[in-house]
Design an enzyme around this catalytic site. Structure first.
Site, mmCIF file in Angstrom:
data_model
loop_
_atom_site.group_PDB
_atom_site.id
_atom_site.type_symbol
_atom_site.label_atom_id
_atom_site.label_comp_id
_atom_site.label_asym_id
_atom_site.label_seq_id
_atom_site.Cartn_x
_atom_site.Cartn_y
_atom_site.Cartn_z
ATOM 1 N N GLU A 30 0.847 -1.196 0.000
ATOM 2 C CA GLU A 30 0.000 0.000 0.000
ATOM 3 C C GLU A 30 0.881 1.244 0.000
ATOM 4 O O GLU A 30 2.088 1.178 0.217
ATOM 5 C CB GLU A 30 -0.919 -0.017 1.212
ATOM 6 C CG GLU A 30 -0.192 -0.260 2.517
ATOM 7 C CD GLU A 30 -0.612 0.696 3.613
ATOM 8 O OE1 GLU A 30 -0.657 1.903 3.319
ATOM 9 O OE2 GLU A 30 -0.857 0.237 4.742
ATOM 10 N N LYS A 79 -4.600 -2.278 13.975
ATOM 11 C CA LYS A 79 -3.889 -1.218 14.691
ATOM 12 C C LYS A 79 -4.358 -1.171 16.142
ATOM 13 O O LYS A 79 -5.541 -1.321 16.448
ATOM 14 C CB LYS A 79 -4.108 0.128 14.003
ATOM 15 C CG LYS A 79 -3.520 0.185 12.589
ATOM 16 C CD LYS A 79 -3.734 1.529 11.954
ATOM 17 C CE LYS A 79 -3.085 1.617 10.583
ATOM 18 N NZ LYS A 79 -3.752 0.783 9.583
#
Length: 849
Positions: free
Chosen positions: A96, A231
């Site tokens: 990404e 996360k």
């Protein structure tokens, strides 16, 4: 020299020739079109093309597909390096770009992005960083693109799946999140994607419904995402629950550093323990690859999430990180931050509070994830090549128009006691890519397997002024060139636009290095070329007098006996699958290898071509079948003879094979073609004068047709300067020009094992041109056979056989005009643009090139 090309109306061009007229900017529509075809449940794997003739297509679905594909061409761009790697099935890892623009500060973002790509290259994989540049989704960025994104930073739009269309439509530049990267990777045929951490359910998400698009994308896009977990700023328990609800497997890699006796938890990005037990624990990349393969055949397929714990040396203190994140989340809530603003702000706060340690951990875990992703991608690529079931429906085998040869990712993986396989290393890739692109090798065609000999041919010719004296040297010219029947066939096939798998052996000597260097210089792959330690490469050395007559020759061919069952079996394990269009093998391989090959091909349902090579070796095909069960009877023997679809002998080899068949039949008391009426034979001899000139030709051909039982068995008999005699079975129900009564024997006494009667045997003479300047006949027949293998791979076994044979004659004529065994002038255009033109005298060639 080629004649000037005349303008040809598009409707007269082959599909491949039409493709060359498409502007480069629009060719990438073929990529998505294949995806669309599969997505709409259409079983075809062929490329659908736009209607260049201007006529109205008969199916509205085709119109819809063309419109959608053409529109995608302007918004999706796959770099040549990535497209080539995907097309040949090499491991590719997507990356990404949000980490470049929003995750790390400048210039750390540049160095990290480049280090990530280099990490992937160092282990033999291809990186594919994804971003949107000026309204185009780019899969595979160059260093200048990465630098542009890094300098732009947060000026680039952080783009998820939901706003991807908006960013593209407005011509903006944006970085891609997990969801948009997964989508782009899937469209490009990439199976594995490495990132730092995924998005998930935000804290308080049960009230706000703030759930990352990453999770829903995983449920509908078959890409394996390798990360360090969700996360840590997110609600990880609810994230795992949501993924399970969406049917996404959540895997955690056991790296050996977890406390013994305790459940292995899902990692939490900066820390190794989120407190949530992992639903599934895996212990190797191979295990993940097997799960990917299984998931691919389920309907509909979904992505997999592989969580890799941050290395212990980089892991943060759990209590400290929890306290910092809790404070940052509270501050964000007080500031009124929402949506895409939240995550970058909280991560920046964590970075500030940790004194920069969080950023270092972020970089380290991303690089670690990339290494694991490479392992998974490599294992999956190996599994896909070795599988006999085409479990991967993604478009990786069909994307690139020009692709580089697959590199051996095994890094010296032993393949048996007889030697090691030769793979192209990373340093060789760019040269191979360049050559293959120049030759327009098309990996959209499934790869045929060619097995047999590779030799170095050395020819010494004495000068007219020399007077040879025994015991001393004489002046002359020495020429060496690559040879060997299978190697020649493979090179011709490759030059004609189809990339074969060549299985052969060379020694670890100068001759072997010369052969390997030539093949790699052409652009051919050497992955299945076994280098045998301590052995001499097969070499043929000939000394010619000043007038060209052979004086003496030495054939050192001991190594070819090493192409046995073990070499053949291991190569088939890695490459044979139901999509293989053909296995071609020459007479150099051992009888046991022939039997093993035919059994394996019969099990998978793949047809075979036998190139006899020489008169003594030509009978091996009959001996191999007869010795399988001690005779000609039995299911094993019947299955093997039914697997042989093509034979390509010269006249002498044809006679030898037919004689051996008659011997075996006499021993077994089996009656052959002799029951056929004399009237049918006489009619054939009247129609084809060449059969009258060579009285043994027709009886020998009929003997072979009554022995080999493939329903469409074909003999391509090479007649030297007289061209080719093509004989093949035609189903009794066949209609059309190819079954005109003057061209076939009806009835022909043949019945398949299931009782289906194929009574039409078609025989047709295809002459060569009357005047050809001959330099050397070496390799002419092999070039013809290579053209046949390429034609079957391109068009299928039942289509354009006449045209392919005529193109093969043209290839042979081009080869006899040069000293090398295969003419360098052979190219894909020969099969695309050479057709047979009936002239009432047995057929002639019409050259359109």
């Amino acid at each position: 020299m080629r004649a000037a090309r005349l303008p040809i109306p598009p409707r007269c061009l082959s599909s491949a020739a039409r493709c060359r007229q498409i502007p480069v900017a629009h060719r990438s529509f073929h990529v998505e079109l294949r995806t669309l075809v599969r997505g709409n449940g259409i079983g075809s794997s062929r490329t659908h093309e736009p209607n260049w003739t201007g006529s109205t297509p008969s199916h509205s679905l085709s119109q819809q597909l063309h419109r959608r594909a053409l529109s995608l061409a302007s918004v999706l761009s796959v770099s040549p390096e990535v497209a080539d790697a995907v097309a040949r099935g090499d491991p590719v890892v997507a990356l990404e770009s949000t980490i470049i623009t929003h995750g790390l500060p400048h210039p750390i973002n540049i160095s990290t992005a480049l280090a990530l790509e280099q990490t992937i290259r160092d282990v033999g994989c291809i990186p594919a960083t994804v971003a949107i540049i000026d309204g185009v989704v780019r899969v595979g960025l160059g260093p200048e693109d990465i630098e542009k994104l890094a300098v732009l930073g947060k000026g680039a739009k952080k783009t998820s799946r939901w706003d991807l269309a908006s960013v593209v439509a407005n011509g903006l530049t944006g970085s891609t999140t997990v969801s948009s990267t997964s989508l782009a990777a899937h469209l490009a045929g990439i199976k594995v994607f490495a990132t730092g951490g995924i998005g998930g359910v935000h804290r308080g998400g049960e009230d706000t419904l703030d759930i990352s698009a990453d999770l829903t994308e995983l449920s509908r896009t078959p890409v394996t995402v390798v990360c360090a977990g969700a996360k840590a700023i997110l609600d990880i328990p609810r994230t795992v629950e949501y993924l399970e609800t969406q049917g996404v497997p959540v895997l955690t890699l056991a790296d050996g550093d977890h406390p013994p006796g305790l459940p292995i938890p899902v990692p939490a990005f900066y820390t190794r323990d989120s407190g949530v037990p992992s639903p599934t624990v895996v212990r190797s990349a191979a295990e993940v690859a097997r799960m990917m393969a299984t998931s691919a055949v389920l309907t509909p397929p979904s992505g997999l999430l592989l969580c890799v714990p941050i290395p212990t040396s980089l892991a943060a203190d759990t209590e400290f990180i929890s306290r910092v994140i809790d404070q940052a989340v509270e501050k964000a809530r007080n500031r009124g931050l929402k949506g895409a603003e939240v995550t970058p702000w909280i991560l920046a706060e964590v970075e500030r509070e940790s004194g920069g340690e969080a950023g270092k951990a972020n970089v380290g875990l991303v690089i670690n994830n990339a290494r694991v992703a490479c392992q998974v991608a490599t294992e999956y690529a190996a599994l896909a090549r070795a599988s006999t079931t085409p479990f991967a429906p993604a478009p990786e085998k069909e994307i690139a128009q020009n692709a580089a040869e697959e590199t051996d990712q095994a890094d010296g993986l032993p393949v048996g006691d007889g030697g090691e396989r030769v793979g192209e290393g990373v340093g060789r890739t760019s040269r191979v890519d360049e050559l293959r692109g120049r030759l327009r090798v098309k990996d959209k065609y499934a790869r045929p397997i060619i097995i047999g000999g590779a030799t170095l041919d050395i020819t010494a010719t004495l000068l007219p002024s020399s007077h040879p004296t025994h015991g001393t040297s004489s002046p002359g010219h020495v020429h060496h060139s690559p040879g060997g029947v299978a190697r020649n066939v493979a090179e011709a096939c490759f030059r004609l636009g189809v990339d074969p798998v060549l299985v052969t052996c060379v020694g670890d000597d100068v001759a072997g290095e010369t052969l390997l260097g030539h093949m790699e210089g052409v652009g051919m792959g050497t992955r299945e070329v076994r280098k045998v330690a301590g052995r001499r490469t097969a070499v043929y050395t000939a000394v010619h007098g000043a007038g060209g007559d052979l004086e003496v020759a030495v054939a050192d061919m001991d190594l070819l006996a090493g192409i046995g069952e073990d070499v053949v079996g291991e190569a088939l394990d890695r490459n044979l699958n139901p999509r293989t269009p053909l296995i071609a093998f020459d007479g150099n391989i051992s009888p046991s290898a022939v039997r093993h090959l035919l059994r394996r091909a019969n099990q998978v349902g793949v047809s075979c071509l036998f190139e006899p090579t020489s008169v003594p070796k030509s009978v091996r095909i009959v001996d191999a079948v007869a010795s399988a069960t001690g005779g000609l009877e039995g299911a094993d023997a019947r299955g093997m003879v039914e697997t042989v679809r093509y034979l390509t002998p010269n006249i002498a080899e044809l006679g030898a094979i037919a004689s051996r068949v008659r011997e075996k039949r006499k021993e077994a008391g089996v009656v052959g073609w002799e029951e056929m009426s004399g009237e049918s034979l006489k009619r054939f001899e009247e129609l084809e004068p060449v059969l009258q000139d060579i009285p043994t030709l027709l009886p020998d051909i009929l003997t072979l047709h009554s022995f080999f039982t493939h329903p469409r068995f074909t003999v391509v008999t090479k007649l030297g300067p007289r061209g080719v005699l093509l004989s093949h079975r035609v189903p009794a129900t066949a209609e059309g020009e190819e079954c005109q009564p003057s061209w076939y024997i009806d009835p022909f006494p043949y019945t398949t094992p299931n009782g289906e009667n194929h009574t039409k045997l078609r025989i047709k003479h295809r002459p060569a041109r009357k005047s050809v300047d001959v330099v050397s006949v070496t390799g002419a027949g092999d070039s013809l056979v290579g053209c046949l293998v390429a034609g079957v791979s391109m068009f299928g076994p039942d289509k354009k056989l006449d045209d392919v044979v005529c193109a093969g004659i043209a290839a042979a004529e081009m080869t006899v005009g040069v000293r090398s065994a295969v003419a360098e002038s052979l190219g894909p255009g020969l099969l695309e643009e050479v057709e047979c033109d009936e002239d009432g005298e047995g057929g002639a060639l019409r050259y359109l090139f």
